[in-house]
Write an enzyme that holds these catalytic residues in place. Structure first.
Site, PDB file in Angstrom:
ATOM      1  N   ASP B  22     -16.836   1.693  15.945  1.00 27.46           N
ATOM      2  CA  ASP B  22     -16.761   3.111  15.865  1.00 27.46           C
ATOM      3  C   ASP B  22     -16.810   3.849  17.107  1.00 27.46           C
ATOM      4  OD1 ASP B  22     -17.244   2.942  12.985  1.00 27.46           O
ATOM      5  OD2 ASP B  22     -19.312   2.225  13.273  1.00 27.46           O
ATOM      6  N   LYS B 223     -22.698  -0.912  35.836  1.00 27.49           N
ATOM      7  CA  LYS B 223     -22.067  -2.034  35.058  1.00 27.49           C
ATOM      8  C   LYS B 223     -22.075  -3.318  36.150  1.00 27.49           C
ATOM      9  CE  LYS B 223     -18.615   0.318  34.206  1.00 27.49           C
ATOM     10  NZ  LYS B 223     -17.347   0.878  33.904  1.00 27.49           N
ATOM     11  N   ASP B 248     -11.185  -2.544  33.052  1.00 25.27           N
ATOM     12  CA  ASP B 248     -10.064  -3.190  33.813  1.00 25.27           C
ATOM     13  C   ASP B 248     -10.641  -4.225  34.773  1.00 25.27           C
ATOM     14  OD1 ASP B 248     -11.399  -1.436  35.661  1.00 25.27           O
ATOM     15  OD2 ASP B 248      -9.660  -1.602  37.179  1.00 25.27           O
TER      16      ASP B 248
END
Lengths: 302, 302
Positions: B22, B223, B248
């Site tokens: 979603d 991250k 990436d």
């Protein structure tokens, strides 16, 4: 040494150490001086050891000056030390390239100061970068292409008070894009007594930054690497067991001594504190330790 | 995913992925754009996914801009993205301080750019350093004492094109000498597509330099840390298994997906190459991979 580095040197142990050693290898920052100030009593202490027939080597990881510049510094501070008693990590970098037959038609990119460039020049290598790139900056804009010299065959990284993003990217591109480009670190000290009043980030910080960007580890030529030991052994032609490394850092000086197989004496006049030495997490132990050079030599007459 | 990240996405796997998701969480550099250039076909690809009812989050480790500045960048590139669809590591640093009740009478020292300072200001924190310290330099002379603000209670380190020795020592002194001073890294990316033509050293390089000098590891808020995941879960109130991280980079984006427990799609339009993905030494595998966003969406209609 009987106390295994966990107890202070006794007068008896000090005399026994001096009797068993012909050559003292001294670190400079934190042992001889802090920044531009001699540590109290150092001059007299060295005089005493000289009068006992001991030979000296000054082995510093500080790459900011060349050997010639260090001889001048000693002289300015009132100590006459011969240029060939001095071994710097900048000299080690130049020697490493020479011994590995680095071609003279290749250039060396320097992230560091004048000392590295001078030592490279003395063995016939052309270097770029260094202080002259300290004022350069880049603008991260879409159309900007950062060009670099494809004839650079080695990058030498040392302590650099003018470190910047420009040099970081230059080093990054040379190591990543020039085939076979060497990545050499003068040393990886995290901090150092670069002035008399404070500790400062050491060459290890610049090395870590470049190492992160290229995702490679460098060849380290300064302490604790024993790369320069062969030069010392050839110079003195004595057994390494009759040498003693005197330093203020566990992870460079004392580890160098262990790696080289010589005796080790820690002085507490620089980076390492007594609590740090005695901390259970510390795994690097000198044969013995003293407050400073003056304290060590005073013990001899007690 | 059936192919376990070692085979390219098939049309069937692409359709199955879209059906099971979603919310797509997109990294920006190397997925949406390179520097200031959109990657070809991204706009159309996102339009297709939107028309299938998918929701978007843009989650970037790049701390140079604030969320507001990123919304402007999207708009300039012809994509209308709402500010609250954007999550940056600069926002994460500000949120980390807020959630940890960092007192507003303490200051934050910034090794980084405007984005960090803006996000800190938005939650009521006073910051010093950042771009204004980019032109400062120091002279390592004996009498020089480097003073620092004792009211700094946190140091935030991010990507900094004006990184220098001054900032390195400032951060070093705050973390070492101000009791309880926090050491926060926006992220540790080693490199990034900061312009369209080249990769550049990433925030990880500045973080490594500071980390070396203070001999401590930072708290990482970008991250692959899942610190921001709680914000995303609260925003969408759906199960994390119906989210897909598209990135990436293996060591930030894909690892973030694994750490968070969502699906992962690697695109080869940025840092990671196919040989790097398939190299036996790589241990981080996405659920699947595609050349770029355009390729991924094209597969849906095959």
């Amino acid at each position: 040494m009987a106390n295994g580095g966990r107890e202070a040197l006794t007068p008896q142990a000090a005399r026994s150490l001096v009797d068993s050693v012909d050559v003292f290898i001294f670190d400079c920052d934190g042992v001889i001086w802090k920044g531009d100030k001699l540590i109290e009593g150092v001059s007299e202490a060295l005089h005493t050891l000289r009068s006992l027939g001991k030979k000296f080597v000054f082995l510093t990881n500080n790459s900011r000056k060349s050997r010639k510049q260090y001889a001048k510094k000693f002289s300015k501070l009132g100590m006459e030390i011969n240029e060939d008693e001095i071994f710097t990590s900048s000299f080690a970098a130049a020697m490493y390239l020479k011994l590995n037959n680095f071609p003279t038609d290749k250039k060396v990119y320097v992230v560091g100061e004048e000392g590295i460039k001078e030592e490279l020049k003395l063995v016939g290598y052309e270097s770029i970068g260094g202080p002259e790139d300290g004022k350069k900056s880049i603008q991260l804009e879409s159309s900007f292409f950062f060009d670099h010299d494809k004839s650079v065959g080695a990058v030498v990284v040392g302590l650099d008070q003018h470190f910047n993003y420009y040099k970081l990217q230059y080093a990054n591109l040379c190591i990543r894009e020039n085939p076979g480009c060497l990545f050499i670190a003068t040393n990886r000290d995290s901090t150092g007594n670069l002035t008399s009043l404070q500790e400062w980030p050491g060459a290890g910080c610049m090395v870590s930054a470049v190492s992160c960007s290229v995702q490679k580890e460098p060849v380290v030529v300064g302490k604790p690497s024993t790369f320069l030991m062969d030069f010392l052994l050839e110079r003195f032609r004595i057994d390494v067991s009759r040498m003693c490394m005197v330093g203020d850092r566990l992870d460079t000086d004392i580890l160098f001594g262990h790696n080289a197989g010589c005796k080790t004496l820690l002085v507490l006049s620089g980076v390492t504190t007594l609590p740090a030495l005695l901390d259970p997490s510390n795994s690097i132990h000198p044969d013995s330790y003293a407050n400073d050079m003056s304290h060590f030599v005073q013990l001899l007459s007690q």
